[in-house]
Design a protein around this motif. Structure first.
Motif, PDB file in Angstrom:
ATOM      1  N   THR A 475     -14.738 -68.112 -32.236  1.00  0.00           N
ATOM      2  CA  THR A 475     -13.963 -68.170 -30.980  1.00  0.00           C
ATOM      3  C   THR A 475     -13.430 -66.783 -30.621  1.00  0.00           C
ATOM      4  OG1 THR A 475     -11.704 -68.434 -31.870  1.00  0.00           O
ATOM      5  CG2 THR A 475     -13.073 -70.424 -31.747  1.00  0.00           C
ATOM      6  N   MET A 476     -13.043 -66.664 -29.338  1.00  0.00           N
ATOM      7  CA  MET A 476     -12.300 -65.461 -28.933  1.00  0.00           C
ATOM      8  C   MET A 476     -10.900 -65.895 -28.508  1.00  0.00           C
ATOM      9  SD  MET A 476     -14.477 -64.713 -25.487  1.00  0.00           S
ATOM     10  CE  MET A 476     -15.546 -66.055 -24.981  1.00  0.00           C
ATOM     11  N   ASP A 477      -9.972 -64.967 -28.522  1.00  0.00           N
ATOM     12  CA  ASP A 477      -8.611 -65.267 -28.105  1.00  0.00           C
ATOM     13  C   ASP A 477      -8.481 -65.007 -26.610  1.00  0.00           C
ATOM     14  OD1 ASP A 477      -8.293 -65.379 -30.929  1.00  0.00           O
ATOM     15  OD2 ASP A 477      -6.131 -65.114 -30.608  1.00  0.00           O
ATOM     16  N   PHE A 478      -7.759 -65.893 -25.959  1.00  0.00           N
ATOM     17  CA  PHE A 478      -7.634 -65.839 -24.503  1.00  0.00           C
ATOM     18  C   PHE A 478      -6.150 -65.759 -24.138  1.00  0.00           C
ATOM     19  CE2 PHE A 478      -7.181 -68.759 -20.717  1.00  0.00           C
ATOM     20  CZ  PHE A 478      -7.627 -67.866 -19.767  1.00  0.00           C
ATOM     21  N   VAL A 479      -5.796 -64.732 -23.376  1.00  0.00           N
ATOM     22  CA  VAL A 479      -4.400 -64.540 -22.967  1.00  0.00           C
ATOM     23  C   VAL A 479      -4.352 -64.431 -21.445  1.00  0.00           C
ATOM     24  CG1 VAL A 479      -2.433 -62.942 -23.039  1.00  0.00           C
ATOM     25  CG2 VAL A 479      -3.683 -63.451 -25.139  1.00  0.00           C
ATOM     26  N   LEU A 480      -3.429 -65.170 -20.844  1.00  0.00           N
ATOM     27  CA  LEU A 480      -3.308 -65.164 -19.382  1.00  0.00           C
ATOM     28  C   LEU A 480      -1.828 -65.145 -19.012  1.00  0.00           C
ATOM     29  CD1 LEU A 480      -5.105 -65.567 -16.763  1.00  0.00           C
ATOM     30  CD2 LEU A 480      -4.569 -68.004 -16.962  1.00  0.00           C
ATOM     31  N   THR A 481      -1.471 -64.272 -18.053  1.00  0.00           N
ATOM     32  CA  THR A 481      -0.075 -64.277 -17.583  1.00  0.00           C
ATOM     33  C   THR A 481      -0.026 -64.439 -16.069  1.00  0.00           C
ATOM     34  OG1 THR A 481       0.119 -61.887 -17.231  1.00  0.00           O
ATOM     35  CG2 THR A 481       0.652 -62.701 -19.441  1.00  0.00           C
ATOM     36  N   ASP A 482       1.115 -64.884 -15.613  1.00  0.00           N
ATOM     37  CA  ASP A 482       1.353 -65.125 -14.194  1.00  0.00           C
ATOM     38  C   ASP A 482       2.107 -63.918 -13.630  1.00  0.00           C
ATOM     39  OD1 ASP A 482       2.368 -66.034 -11.741  1.00  0.00           O
ATOM     40  OD2 ASP A 482       2.447 -68.106 -12.459  1.00  0.00           O
ATOM     41  N   ALA A 483       1.560 -63.313 -12.570  1.00  0.00           N
ATOM     42  CA  ALA A 483       2.203 -62.108 -12.003  1.00  0.00           C
ATOM     43  C   ALA A 483       3.580 -62.421 -11.433  1.00  0.00           C
ATOM     44  CB  ALA A 483       1.310 -61.521 -10.915  1.00  0.00           C
ATOM     45  N   ARG A 484       3.877 -63.720 -11.194  1.00  0.00           N
ATOM     46  CA  ARG A 484       5.177 -64.074 -10.609  1.00  0.00           C
ATOM     47  C   ARG A 484       6.284 -64.168 -11.665  1.00  0.00           C
ATOM     48  NH1 ARG A 484       2.877 -69.430  -7.980  1.00  0.00           N
ATOM     49  NH2 ARG A 484       2.036 -69.391 -10.092  1.00  0.00           N
TER      50      ARG A 484
END
Ligand code: ATP
Length: 565
Positions: A475-484
């Protein structure tokens, strides 16, 4: 083997063979003085530097050490930067210093004439070359030792060979290495760094080293595509992360790529401005320490990621490190004009983009392996257990035994068989998004701040961006953030990148995924893959398990302590 003159003028330091290394013992003295002649293993009386059978009881001195074993506990000086030199510039080490096997580069038996030898029976005269700390680096040093072997009656006559076996456990000796240097890497310092810091250690270990300099952008792709794979064991990239990326893709373009990925290990000697591979695999961004890691680490297989985009859909590309869109991508690629700032340019770019709260709308589809933070932790612990078992096996093999197995043929770790099927994509780009993938809520993705996927834990010396990344969990690691996200929350998240605890924050999405498709909507932006600018268009990526052979300490990435976060 070099033959002694029979006069024994050479300075010898007395040592014994221990569990973890060679332990330097008290040297002969004839009276209270411990001048340089005494340290040399000679007597202080008579012709300086020449052995005599005087009043000092050499043999009993040797006997007394028979039951001693070198242990790191008794080591008061473990190769510290203190050394003394006699007039002839011979290296002298204080007693109780341990030369650890992990730092021994080469050992040669010195042939002596038994009739003339002033040394007691069961004494081997050796020339030992090891990596010694000097200021912030390691340098090869050679010392002549008289080693008492009587404690190991089964040792055999080839003492040098026995010590070398202990020094190169779980790895191959006398490796054949192709070094690819990007002379422009690291703001133009790569060449000098490699020649002064890494090459001396590689050469001192008896490795065969061939150096090739890149002369144009993507030259390393051509080098890897055309090299004779039978000639080398390792391709060492004396560069940043750009050259290993190119090397993998050069091998990927070969018609015999299965054979190439089966045979060659790819590693980094950190000489660039971005050295995530070495930091994650060798635990250092120092080229001399990385050179030692190259010599001593275990051949291990790591997953890589395979990228497809419309403009190269018939010839996908490999990525070993990361893919990013949004704040991080723009900070990496669009700050090239302030390269003179060094790594600070990246941090400055991130800060500017965060302050502007710039949004990077997109659609994201993922094939989850572990979706929630709890599932990520469970997944991590399960695979970490497996890696810990491998490490324990390797360490068990490293414990001291008389019959040390000769692993000259390579690592004890079982290797997998790379075939043409190893490169086959499970989810072809032309197909529709598979029904078992999930589309991430558009409410979030249309306000994306950071989209970042990665396979290695460290992206910079103090930045554990993917603390749960594992070498071969598929697997790969997935990171997501919200600009708000309010600045009051973003600031502590960015401040915790060094600890890796940002992924635990509720404002940060963190999952383990097998694959994703990213469809970006911003008119003009960038997609960065392994730090290189890729076409700005739809990107689909999936993991190709255990495709790449590299060198890892104990068969795993550097510890991130994710389990205790
Ligand atoms: N002789 C050369 N002339 C121009 N470009 C080159 C040359 N050799 C290599 N390159 C390119 O330099 C880029 C960066 O390489 P590398 O990662 O080794 O260096 P770096 O110091 O980390 O740089 P960066 O900060 O750009 O990542 C790669 O795209 C590579 O193709």
């Amino acid at each position: 083997m070099s033959k002694l003159s029979g006069r024994y003028r050479l300075p010898y330091t007395r040592a014994i063979i221990g569990e973890n290394g060679l332990l330097i013992k008290d040297q002969f003295t004839s009276g209270p003085s411990t001048n340089s002649s005494a340290l040399m293993g000679g007597r202080t009386s008579g012709d300086a530097g020449e052995f005599e059978s005087g009043d000092g009881d050499a043999s009993s001195s040797f006997q007394s050490s028979v039951f001693e074993t070198a242990s790191l506990i008794s080591c008061v000086t473990c190769l510290s930067d203190t050394e003394s030199r006699d007039e002839n510039e011979a290296l002298l080490l204080p007693s109780n210093t341990v030369i650890p096997y992990a730092k021994i580069l080469d050992v040669t038996n010195l042939d002596v004439d038994d009739n003339e030898s002033p040394f007691p029976n069961h004494t081997a005269l050796l020339e030992v070359t090891f990596a010694k700390p000097r200021r912030n680096h390691l340098v090869p040093k050679t010392i002549k030792l008289s080693v008492d072997t009587s404690v190991f009656p089964n040792m055999g006559t080839d003492v040098a060979e026995e010590i070398l076996n202990r020094s190169y456990k779980n790895t191959k000796r006398n490796k054949s290495i192709l070094v690819i240097i990007n002379p422009h890497g690291g703001k133009g310092k790569a060449n000098k760094l490699f020649l002064s810091k890494a090459k001396p250690l590689l050469q001192a270990s008896g490795c065969k080293v061939l150096v090739k300099e890149t002369t144009y952008h993507l030259h390393a792709v051509d080098i890897a595509k055309n090299l004779d794979i039978d000639e080398f064991d390792i391709i060492a990239c004396a560069s940043g992360d750009g050259i290993p990326h190119e090397v993998m893709n050069g091998l990927f373009l070969r018609s015999d790529r299965a054979k190439a990925f089966q045979k060659l290990a790819i590693t980094q000697l950190p000489c660039g401005s971005g050295n995530a591979m070495s930091i994650s695999c060798h635990g250092t961004s120092n080229p001399s320490y990385a050179a030692l890691a190259l010599l001593k680490s275990v051949e291990s297989r790591i997953d890589v990621m395979c990228c497809t985009q419309p403009s190269y859909k018939n010839q996908p590309r490999l990525s070993f490190l990361s893919q990013t869109y949004g704040i991080i991508a723009e900070s990496d690629i669009n700050t090239e004009f302030i390269r003179f700032l060094g790594p600070a340019r990246f941090e400055l770019g991130v800060t500017m983009n965060v302050l502007q709260r710039k949004k990077y709308p997109c659609d994201i589809y993922v094939k989850y392996a572990a979706k929630s933070k709890n599932e990520v932790k469970d997944h991590y612990l399960q695979h970490k257990d497996r890696l810990n078992n491998i490490r324990d096996d390797l360490e068990a093999n490293s414990t001291f035994t008389i019959d040390v197995p000769n692993l000259d043929e390579g690592s004890k770790l079982e290797d997998i068989n790379i075939t043409d099927d190893s490169f086959k994509l499970r989810w072809p780009f032309e197909d529709d998004v598979p029904s078992d993938w999930e589309k991430i809520d558009s409410e979030l993705t249309h306000s994306t701040g950071i989209f970042y996927t990665g396979k290695m834990p460290y992206i910079a010396p103090d930045t554990k961006f993917f603390p749960a990344a594992l070498p071969d969990d598929g697997t790969m690691d997935f990171v997501l953030t919200d600009a708000r996200t309010p600045l009051t929350r973003i600031a502590p998240i960015l401040m915790s990148l060094n600890r890796g605890s940002h992924v635990l924050q509720p404002e940060v999405e963190h999952s383990k995924i097998h694959a994703f498709r990213l469809v970006p909507y911003v008119k003009n932006s960038v997609i960065s893959v392994d730090g290189e600018s890729f076409p700005y268009e739809t990107l689909q990526v999936e993991v190709l398990p255990k495709l790449v052979k590299t060198l890892l300490k104990n068969g795993s990435y550097v510890e991130t302590d994710f389990e205790s976060m």
